[in-house]
Design a protein around this motif. Structure first.
Motif, PDB file in Angstrom:
ATOM      1  N   GLU A 155      19.233 -61.538 -24.726  1.00  0.00           N
ATOM      2  CA  GLU A 155      18.150 -60.571 -25.122  1.00  0.00           C
ATOM      3  C   GLU A 155      18.103 -59.510 -23.963  1.00  0.00           C
ATOM      4  N   LEU A 156      18.069 -58.165 -24.013  1.00  0.00           N
ATOM      5  CA  LEU A 156      17.776 -57.327 -23.010  1.00  0.00           C
ATOM      6  C   LEU A 156      16.629 -56.636 -23.056  1.00  0.00           C
ATOM      7  N   ARG A 157      15.855 -56.725 -22.247  1.00  0.00           N
ATOM      8  CA  ARG A 157      14.512 -56.106 -22.136  1.00  0.00           C
ATOM      9  C   ARG A 157      14.312 -54.806 -21.137  1.00  0.00           C
ATOM     10  N   VAL A 158      14.121 -53.465 -21.626  1.00  0.00           N
ATOM     11  CA  VAL A 158      14.253 -52.411 -20.795  1.00  0.00           C
ATOM     12  C   VAL A 158      12.440 -51.890 -21.007  1.00  0.00           C
ATOM     13  N   ILE A 159      11.718 -52.033 -19.975  1.00  0.00           N
ATOM     14  CA  ILE A 159      10.463 -51.756 -19.738  1.00  0.00           C
ATOM     15  C   ILE A 159      10.082 -50.498 -19.002  1.00  0.00           C
ATOM     16  N   VAL A 160       9.418 -49.379 -19.620  1.00  0.00           N
ATOM     17  CA  VAL A 160       8.989 -48.116 -18.992  1.00  0.00           C
ATOM     18  C   VAL A 160       7.527 -48.518 -18.285  1.00  0.00           C
ATOM     19  N   TRP A 161       7.578 -48.379 -16.983  1.00  0.00           N
ATOM     20  CA  TRP A 161       6.319 -48.648 -16.228  1.00  0.00           C
ATOM     21  C   TRP A 161       5.555 -47.229 -15.851  1.00  0.00           C
ATOM     22  N   ARG A 162       4.209 -47.158 -15.667  1.00  0.00           N
ATOM     23  CA  ARG A 162       3.634 -46.080 -15.028  1.00  0.00           C
ATOM     24  C   ARG A 162       3.036 -46.701 -13.592  1.00  0.00           C
ATOM     25  N   GLY A 163       3.503 -46.015 -12.320  1.00  0.00           N
ATOM     26  CA  GLY A 163       3.080 -46.698 -11.113  1.00  0.00           C
ATOM     27  C   GLY A 163       4.148 -47.129 -10.516  1.00  0.00           C
ATOM     28  N   THR A 164       4.123 -48.058  -9.511  1.00  0.00           N
ATOM     29  CA  THR A 164       4.923 -48.756  -8.740  1.00  0.00           C
ATOM     30  C   THR A 164       5.178 -50.171  -9.045  1.00  0.00           C
ATOM     31  N   VAL A 165       6.209 -50.567  -9.552  1.00  0.00           N
ATOM     32  CA  VAL A 165       6.454 -51.893  -9.784  1.00  0.00           C
ATOM     33  C   VAL A 165       6.730 -52.882  -8.446  1.00  0.00           C
ATOM     34  N   SER A 166       5.854 -53.798  -8.529  1.00  0.00           N
ATOM     35  CA  SER A 166       5.990 -54.662  -7.305  1.00  0.00           C
ATOM     36  C   SER A 166       7.238 -55.607  -7.431  1.00  0.00           C
ATOM     37  N   ARG A 167       7.821 -55.791  -6.163  1.00  0.00           N
ATOM     38  CA  ARG A 167       8.728 -56.603  -6.119  1.00  0.00           C
ATOM     39  C   ARG A 167       8.493 -57.782  -5.248  1.00  0.00           C
ATOM     40  N   ARG A 168       9.095 -58.907  -5.627  1.00  0.00           N
ATOM     41  CA  ARG A 168       8.785 -60.135  -4.729  1.00  0.00           C
ATOM     42  C   ARG A 168       8.430 -60.027  -3.356  1.00  0.00           C
ATOM     43  N   GLY A 169       7.205 -60.442  -2.752  1.00  0.00           N
ATOM     44  CA  GLY A 169       7.021 -60.258  -1.254  1.00  0.00           C
ATOM     45  C   GLY A 169       6.506 -58.934  -0.885  1.00  0.00           C
ATOM     46  N   SER A 170       6.268 -58.072  -1.875  1.00  0.00           N
ATOM     47  CA  SER A 170       5.680 -56.711  -1.411  1.00  0.00           C
ATOM     48  C   SER A 170       4.281 -56.725  -1.928  1.00  0.00           C
ATOM     49  N   LYS A 171       3.310 -55.923  -1.254  1.00  0.00           N
ATOM     50  CA  LYS A 171       1.938 -55.746  -1.562  1.00  0.00           C
ATOM     51  C   LYS A 171       1.671 -54.336  -1.831  1.00  0.00           C
ATOM     52  N   ARG A 172       2.249 -53.951  -3.273  1.00  0.00           N
ATOM     53  CA  ARG A 172       2.015 -52.429  -3.611  1.00  0.00           C
ATOM     54  C   ARG A 172       0.974 -52.503  -4.745  1.00  0.00           C
ATOM     55  N   GLU A 173       0.620 -51.565  -5.249  1.00  0.00           N
ATOM     56  CA  GLU A 173      -0.321 -51.481  -6.362  1.00  0.00           C
ATOM     57  C   GLU A 173       0.460 -51.763  -7.601  1.00  0.00           C
ATOM     58  N   SER A 174      -0.134 -52.324  -8.621  1.00  0.00           N
ATOM     59  CA  SER A 174       0.633 -52.896  -9.688  1.00  0.00           C
ATOM     60  C   SER A 174       0.868 -51.755 -10.531  1.00  0.00           C
ATOM     61  N   ALA A 175       2.022 -51.819 -11.363  1.00  0.00           N
ATOM     62  CA  ALA A 175       2.227 -50.715 -12.473  1.00  0.00           C
ATOM     63  C   ALA A 175       1.766 -51.204 -13.777  1.00  0.00           C
ATOM     64  N   THR A 176       1.578 -50.356 -14.669  1.00  0.00           N
ATOM     65  CA  THR A 176       1.162 -50.462 -16.218  1.00  0.00           C
ATOM     66  C   THR A 176       2.460 -50.242 -16.973  1.00  0.00           C
ATOM     67  N   MET A 177       2.500 -51.216 -18.155  1.00  0.00           N
ATOM     68  CA  MET A 177       3.587 -51.136 -18.878  1.00  0.00           C
ATOM     69  C   MET A 177       3.154 -50.024 -19.871  1.00  0.00           C
ATOM     70  N   VAL A 178       4.243 -49.083 -19.957  1.00  0.00           N
ATOM     71  CA  VAL A 178       3.978 -48.094 -21.267  1.00  0.00           C
ATOM     72  C   VAL A 178       4.766 -48.255 -22.190  1.00  0.00           C
ATOM     73  N   ARG A 179       5.898 -48.975 -22.108  1.00  0.00           N
ATOM     74  CA  ARG A 179       6.781 -48.923 -23.500  1.00  0.00           C
ATOM     75  C   ARG A 179       7.970 -50.107 -23.299  1.00  0.00           C
ATOM     76  N   GLU A 180       8.209 -50.860 -24.337  1.00  0.00           N
ATOM     77  CA  GLU A 180       9.173 -52.001 -24.262  1.00  0.00           C
ATOM     78  C   GLU A 180      10.096 -51.728 -25.059  1.00  0.00           C
ATOM     79  N   VAL A 181      11.252 -51.921 -24.843  1.00  0.00           N
ATOM     80  CA  VAL A 181      12.625 -51.890 -25.753  1.00  0.00           C
ATOM     81  C   VAL A 181      13.263 -53.204 -25.576  1.00  0.00           C
ATOM     82  N   ILE A 182      13.414 -53.923 -26.844  1.00  0.00           N
ATOM     83  CA  ILE A 182      14.268 -55.026 -26.705  1.00  0.00           C
ATOM     84  C   ILE A 182      15.533 -54.945 -27.412  1.00  0.00           C
ATOM     85  N   LEU A 183      16.597 -55.289 -26.901  1.00  0.00           N
ATOM     86  CA  LEU A 183      17.969 -54.871 -27.314  1.00  0.00           C
ATOM     87  C   LEU A 183      18.615 -56.456 -27.596  1.00  0.00           C
TER      88      LEU A 183
END
Length: 155
Positions: free
Chosen positions: A85-113
């Motif tokens: 399964e492939l998941r494509v997610i659209v986010w508002r904001g900055t997606v945090s990566r492991r080890g970073s301390k950024r603001e979290s993002a909000t999921m706007v839309r998800e497409v499953i393929l």
């Protein structure tokens, strides 16, 4: 004697072939290469682009200033998705990566393929709404989703 059809065991069902799994994995890699090519190590400082591309072995994140798109591959998602399964997610904001301390993002839309089993070398992907994409069209769709979200954030 007991009836063998009454044994309570489910009949053995063959999963996807190794050839089918390999074809899907090649398509996943091609998609990720198109969206976020693996970086070549350099000694100099990296130039910041309007959209940063972050790559993992099973996905990528395209991060713009106010929006992002993440693409994640799950090889063994569920019994219903034998090829993954492939998941494509659209986010508002900055997606945090492991080890970073950024603001979290909000999921706007998800497409499953899900990949379609085909005898072709090129894999086709079907979204839950029935839309089908080849790998290049899916990459273009992911970029269009990011651009749409960027416009919505600035609109």
């Amino acid at each position: 004697m007991t009836d063998p059809s009454d044994s309570g065991l489910r009949p053995w069902s063959a999963g996807p072939s190794a050839k089918a799994r390999n074809a899907v994995q090649r398509s996943v890699t091609a998609l990720l290469d198109e969206l976020a090519p693996e970086r070549v190590l350099t000694r100099g400082e990296r130039i910041r682009l309007p959209v940063e591309q972050h790559r993992t072995p099973t996905g990528c994140v395209l991060q713009a200033a106010t929006a992002a798109v993440s693409v994640s591959w799950f090889a063994e998602a569920s019994p219903d998705a034998a090829l993954g399964e492939l998941r494509v997610i659209v986010w508002r904001g900055t997606v945090s990566r492991r080890g970073s301390k950024r603001e979290s993002a909000t999921m706007v839309r998800e497409v499953i393929l899900h990949p379609l089993e085909r005898p072709l070398e090129e894999c086709l992907w079907r979204a839950t709404d029935g839309t089908e994409y080849d790998t290049s069209a899916l990459a273009a769709y992911c970029i269009a989703l990011l651009e749409d979200q960027m416009r919505a954030d600035h609109g």
